[in-house]
Write a protein that holds these residues in place. Structure first.
Motif, PDB file in Angstrom:
ATOM      1  N   ARG A  22       0.830  -1.214   0.000  1.00  0.00           N
ATOM      2  CA  ARG A  22       0.000   0.000   0.000  1.00  0.00           C
ATOM      3  C   ARG A  22       0.863   1.262   0.000  1.00  0.00           C
ATOM      4  O   ARG A  22       0.538   2.247  -0.671  1.00  0.00           O
ATOM      5  N   MET A  23       1.941   1.243   0.761  1.00  0.00           N
ATOM      6  CA  MET A  23       2.815   2.415   0.817  1.00  0.00           C
ATOM      7  C   MET A  23       3.517   2.646  -0.515  1.00  0.00           C
ATOM      8  O   MET A  23       3.727   3.797  -0.914  1.00  0.00           O
ATOM      9  N   GLU A  24       3.871   1.573  -1.190  1.00  0.00           N
ATOM     10  CA  GLU A  24       4.526   1.693  -2.488  1.00  0.00           C
ATOM     11  C   GLU A  24       3.559   2.282  -3.520  1.00  0.00           C
ATOM     12  O   GLU A  24       3.934   3.176  -4.288  1.00  0.00           O
ATOM     13  N   VAL A  25       2.315   1.816  -3.517  1.00  0.00           N
ATOM     14  CA  VAL A  25       1.301   2.362  -4.426  1.00  0.00           C
ATOM     15  C   VAL A  25       1.094   3.856  -4.153  1.00  0.00           C
ATOM     16  O   VAL A  25       0.921   4.646  -5.087  1.00  0.00           O
ATOM     17  N   ALA A  26       1.147   4.243  -2.881  1.00  0.00           N
ATOM     18  CA  ALA A  26       0.982   5.651  -2.503  1.00  0.00           C
ATOM     19  C   ALA A  26       2.236   6.481  -2.781  1.00  0.00           C
ATOM     20  O   ALA A  26       2.227   7.701  -2.596  1.00  0.00           O
ATOM     21  N   ARG A  70      15.959 -13.331  -3.939  1.00  0.00           N
ATOM     22  CA  ARG A  70      14.647 -13.628  -3.355  1.00  0.00           C
ATOM     23  C   ARG A  70      14.219 -12.533  -2.388  1.00  0.00           C
ATOM     24  O   ARG A  70      13.051 -12.438  -2.036  1.00  0.00           O
ATOM     25  N   ALA A  71      15.154 -11.716  -1.949  1.00  0.00           N
ATOM     26  CA  ALA A  71      14.872 -10.698  -0.934  1.00  0.00           C
ATOM     27  C   ALA A  71      14.664  -9.322  -1.575  1.00  0.00           C
ATOM     28  O   ALA A  71      15.130  -9.069  -2.692  1.00  0.00           O
ATOM     29  N   TRP A  72      13.980  -8.480  -0.835  1.00  0.00           N
ATOM     30  CA  TRP A  72      13.716  -7.115  -1.278  1.00  0.00           C
ATOM     31  C   TRP A  72      14.265  -6.131  -0.251  1.00  0.00           C
ATOM     32  O   TRP A  72      14.296  -6.420   0.931  1.00  0.00           O
ATOM     33  N   VAL A  73      14.676  -4.979  -0.735  1.00  0.00           N
ATOM     34  CA  VAL A  73      15.110  -3.882   0.121  1.00  0.00           C
ATOM     35  C   VAL A  73      14.115  -2.747  -0.079  1.00  0.00           C
ATOM     36  O   VAL A  73      13.777  -2.391  -1.209  1.00  0.00           O
ATOM     37  N   VAL A  74      13.640  -2.209   1.021  1.00  0.00           N
ATOM     38  CA  VAL A  74      12.673  -1.116   0.973  1.00  0.00           C
ATOM     39  C   VAL A  74      13.380   0.163   1.402  1.00  0.00           C
ATOM     40  O   VAL A  74      14.098   0.183   2.406  1.00  0.00           O
ATOM     41  N   ARG A  75      13.169   1.226   0.617  1.00  0.00           N
ATOM     42  CA  ARG A  75      13.739   2.542   0.924  1.00  0.00           C
ATOM     43  C   ARG A  75      12.621   3.576   0.912  1.00  0.00           C
ATOM     44  O   ARG A  75      11.632   3.419   0.207  1.00  0.00           O
ATOM     45  N   ILE A  76      12.838   4.647   1.639  1.00  0.00           N
ATOM     46  CA  ILE A  76      11.862   5.733   1.640  1.00  0.00           C
ATOM     47  C   ILE A  76      11.942   6.473   0.303  1.00  0.00           C
ATOM     48  O   ILE A  76      13.035   6.667  -0.237  1.00  0.00           O
ATOM     49  N   ALA A  77      10.802   6.853  -0.242  1.00  0.00           N
ATOM     50  CA  ALA A  77      10.740   7.620  -1.483  1.00  0.00           C
ATOM     51  C   ALA A  77      10.670   9.111  -1.163  1.00  0.00           C
ATOM     52  O   ALA A  77      10.437   9.505  -0.013  1.00  0.00           O
TER      53      ALA A  77
END
Length: 170
Positions: A94-98, A111-118
């Motif tokens: 949801r945060m990525e869509v926003a 297989r892993a993902w890294v999440v960063r603030i946009a």
């Protein structure tokens, strides 16, 4: 979430103590007041965050991402916000869509993902953090230095007691 709004009177608690063998009516009354106050504070916190379009989960995820600009895994975010990895995945979706965060594959583990603030997440937090600090300062202005010290001491004691009771009941 503490959902009881209509707290029982001392008389009701005393009657229940006899009927249900409660050895500490005063302790139960204090616990009910504490839980009710905590719920009211957290509800006000939720309302305050909503003025910036945030939930507690989004706010805390964005805080973690601000503190870790190189990004975090879904698992690290889930642990940091105290939710399961599947729940965190839905939050991040949801945060990525926003546009609040970005997810990319880990450079080593595909297989892993890294999440960063946009950038949009940084902009939201540039408004939300000062608003939050103002709200907390207003709330805490009701307590002088001695009372804050007492609260800090009691919170530490409560945390230890909760851990001890939890371990004993496990």
């Amino acid at each position: 979430m503490f959902e009881l709004k209509d707290l029982p009177s001392q008389e009701t608690l005393a009657a229940f103590a006899l009927q249900y063998c409660n050895p500490d009516v005063e302790g139960l009354h204090l616990w009910l007041m504490w839980a009710s106050s905590t719920e009211a504070m957290l509800s006000a916190f939720t309302d305050q965050l909503a003025t910036n379009g945030l939930t507690q989960a989004k706010f805390f995820v964005l805080l973690l991402l601000l503190r870790n600009p190189s990004g975090l895994s879904i698992g690290a975010l889930a642990e940091g916000v105290n939710v399961t990895s599947p729940t965190m995945t839905r939050i991040i979706d949801r945060m990525e869509v926003a546009g609040l965060c970005e997810r990319e594959q880990h450079t080593v583990d595909r297989r892993a993902w890294v999440v960063r603030i946009a950038k949009a997440g940084e902009a939201v937090m540039a408004q939300a953090i000062p608003d939050h600090y103002t709200w907390v300062a207003e709330l805490m202005s009701h307590f002088n230095a001695e009372e804050r010290s007492q609260i800090r001491h009691l919170m530490n004691k409560l945390n230890k007691a909760t851990q001890a009771v939890g371990a004993a009941n496990a």
